[in-house]
Scaffold this motif. Structure first.
Motif, PDB file in Angstrom:
ATOM      1  N   SER A   1       0.819  -1.211   0.000  1.00 17.18           N
ATOM      2  CA  SER A   1       0.000   0.000   0.000  1.00 17.18           C
ATOM      3  C   SER A   1       0.855   1.264   0.000  1.00 17.18           C
ATOM      4  O   SER A   1       2.020   1.250   0.408  1.00 17.18           O
ATOM      5  CB  SER A   1      -0.920   0.002   1.220  1.00 17.18           C
ATOM      6  OG  SER A   1      -0.168   0.000   2.412  1.00 17.18           O
TER       7      SER A   1
ATOM      8  N   PRO B   1      -2.531  -2.108  -3.312  1.00 20.01           N
ATOM      9  CA  PRO B   1      -3.777  -1.687  -2.662  1.00 20.01           C
ATOM     10  C   PRO B   1      -4.015  -0.184  -2.775  1.00 20.01           C
ATOM     11  O   PRO B   1      -5.160   0.263  -2.776  1.00 20.01           O
ATOM     12  CB  PRO B   1      -3.576  -2.098  -1.198  1.00 20.01           C
ATOM     13  CG  PRO B   1      -2.507  -3.144  -1.236  1.00 20.01           C
ATOM     14  CD  PRO B   1      -1.611  -2.743  -2.352  1.00 20.01           C
ATOM     15  N   SER B   2      -2.932   0.605  -2.861  1.00 23.02           N
ATOM     16  CA  SER B   2      -3.074   2.053  -2.999  1.00 23.02           C
ATOM     17  C   SER B   2      -1.767   2.645  -3.510  1.00 23.02           C
ATOM     18  O   SER B   2      -0.696   2.034  -3.385  1.00 23.02           O
ATOM     19  CB  SER B   2      -3.465   2.702  -1.661  1.00 23.02           C
ATOM     20  OG  SER B   2      -2.478   2.470  -0.685  1.00 23.02           O
TER      21      SER B   2
ATOM     22  N   GLN C   1      -5.212  -0.549  -8.950  1.00 16.82           N
ATOM     23  CA  GLN C   1      -5.529  -0.566  -7.528  1.00 16.82           C
ATOM     24  C   GLN C   1      -6.591  -1.617  -7.236  1.00 16.82           C
ATOM     25  O   GLN C   1      -7.706  -1.555  -7.740  1.00 16.82           O
ATOM     26  CB  GLN C   1      -6.020   0.811  -7.077  1.00 16.82           C
ATOM     27  CG  GLN C   1      -6.268   0.902  -5.583  1.00 16.82           C
ATOM     28  CD  GLN C   1      -6.566   2.317  -5.124  1.00 16.82           C
ATOM     29  OE1 GLN C   1      -6.232   3.286  -5.804  1.00 16.82           O
ATOM     30  NE2 GLN C   1      -7.206   2.438  -3.981  1.00 16.82           N
TER      31      GLN C   1
ATOM     32  N   ASP D   1      -8.282  -4.198  -3.938  1.00 13.97           N
ATOM     33  CA  ASP D   1      -8.384  -4.248  -2.482  1.00 13.97           C
ATOM     34  C   ASP D   1      -7.339  -5.216  -1.927  1.00 13.97           C
ATOM     35  O   ASP D   1      -6.767  -6.035  -2.647  1.00 13.97           O
ATOM     36  CB  ASP D   1      -9.792  -4.618  -2.023  1.00 13.97           C
ATOM     37  CG  ASP D   1     -10.256  -5.986  -2.519  1.00 13.97           C
ATOM     38  OD1 ASP D   1      -9.449  -6.945  -2.493  1.00 13.97           O
ATOM     39  OD2 ASP D   1     -11.421  -6.111  -2.921  1.00 13.97           O
ATOM     40  N   ARG D   2      -7.075  -5.070  -0.638  1.00 17.76           N
ATOM     41  CA  ARG D   2      -5.996  -5.826  -0.008  1.00 17.76           C
ATOM     42  C   ARG D   2      -6.158  -7.328  -0.189  1.00 17.76           C
ATOM     43  O   ARG D   2      -5.181  -8.039  -0.460  1.00 17.76           O
ATOM     44  CB  ARG D   2      -5.973  -5.486   1.496  1.00 17.76           C
ATOM     45  CG  ARG D   2      -5.065  -6.356   2.325  1.00 17.76           C
ATOM     46  CD  ARG D   2      -3.607  -6.148   2.009  1.00 17.76           C
ATOM     47  NE  ARG D   2      -3.177  -4.819   2.407  1.00 17.76           N
ATOM     48  CZ  ARG D   2      -1.914  -4.391   2.320  1.00 17.76           C
ATOM     49  NH1 ARG D   2      -0.985  -5.187   1.834  1.00 17.76           N
ATOM     50  NH2 ARG D   2      -1.594  -3.163   2.697  1.00 17.76           N
ATOM     51  N   GLU D   3      -7.352  -7.836  -0.071  1.00 13.97           N
ATOM     52  CA  GLU D   3      -7.589  -9.283  -0.198  1.00 13.97           C
ATOM     53  C   GLU D   3      -7.190  -9.779  -1.579  1.00 13.97           C
ATOM     54  O   GLU D   3      -6.543 -10.824  -1.712  1.00 13.97           O
ATOM     55  CB  GLU D   3      -9.058  -9.590   0.070  1.00 13.97           C
ATOM     56  CG  GLU D   3      -9.378 -11.078   0.017  1.00 13.97           C
ATOM     57  CD  GLU D   3     -10.835 -11.375   0.316  1.00 13.97           C
ATOM     58  OE1 GLU D   3     -11.254 -12.532   0.113  1.00 13.97           O
ATOM     59  OE2 GLU D   3     -11.559 -10.449   0.747  1.00 13.97           O
TER      60      GLU D   3
END
Length: 205
Positions: A75, A101-102, A120, A122-124
């Motif tokens: 991230s 993630p970002s 980008q 999501d974390r999962e």
């Protein structure tokens, strides 16, 4: 410039949080008058020890990731200074896309302006792709820019990612912000004509 709608290739895992541009492209490699040779400086302090010898544990020094075209990061990727050299170095090394993630805001703009696609997720989803890149280094990912999806050949899973209309067009058509502005040239000229007709005293003589 030809359209870029699909990026396919293996991915290298680099799950470092807050990886800043000073790490991506150290300051000693900024003393140049053009963009040539920046691949040598990419992540230099992670790739080499104090004697200049390769660090075997670094993912970019491992043979199974030598041909990777996609980098999977942590991230806030690209935080720190606004140096555009970080983007150029990634591209010269062979990366066409970074998944994380970002991303830092300025780095994101610099990358898209130079046709380095930032995805980008999501974390999962990122964690899934990281695990697959470690377990099967040669497995490929397919990034479809038009559909805005990332598909893993290893698992068959597909993930959607957001991409603004302006940045999407820039990457697909290979345009920077100047190119994008020039597409509105006719409208700009009409505005300029009307403006100076209304305010003739503002015209530059």
């Amino acid at each position: 410039m030809s359209k870029l709608t699909v990026i396919e290739g293996s991915a290298a895992p680099l799950p470092i949080e807050n990886l800043d541009t000073d790490q991506i492209m150290p300051k000693q490699f900024l003393r140049i008058i053009d963009k040539v040779g920046l691949s040598a400086g990419l992540l230099y302090d992670l790739r080499f020890d104090e004697h200049g010898d390769p660090i075997d544990s670094c993912v970019l020094n491992r043979q199974e990731y030598k041909s990777a075209r996609i980098l999977i990061g942590g991230s806030n990727f690209g935080c720190g200074s606004s140096r555009e050299h970080a983007v150029w170095g990634l591209q010269q090394y062979g990366f066409e896309a970074v998944i994380a993630p970002s991303f830092a805001e300025i780095f994101y703009s610099n990358a898209m302006n130079n046709r380095l696609l930032l995805v980008q997720l999501d974390r999962e989803a990122v964690d899934v792709l990281l695990r697959e890149s470690v377990k099967a280094p040669k497995s490929e990912l397919k990034i479809d820019l038009e559909a805005q999806t990332v598909t893993s050949n290893a698992s068959g899973k597909t993930f959607n990612f957001p991409l603004g209309v302006r940045h999407k067009r820039m990457v697909i058509e290979g345009m920077d912000t100047i190119d994008l502005t020039c597409t509105q040239l006719a409208g700009i000229e009409i505005f300029e004509k009307r403006h100076f007709e209304r305010y003739p005293w503002a015209a530059v003589m």
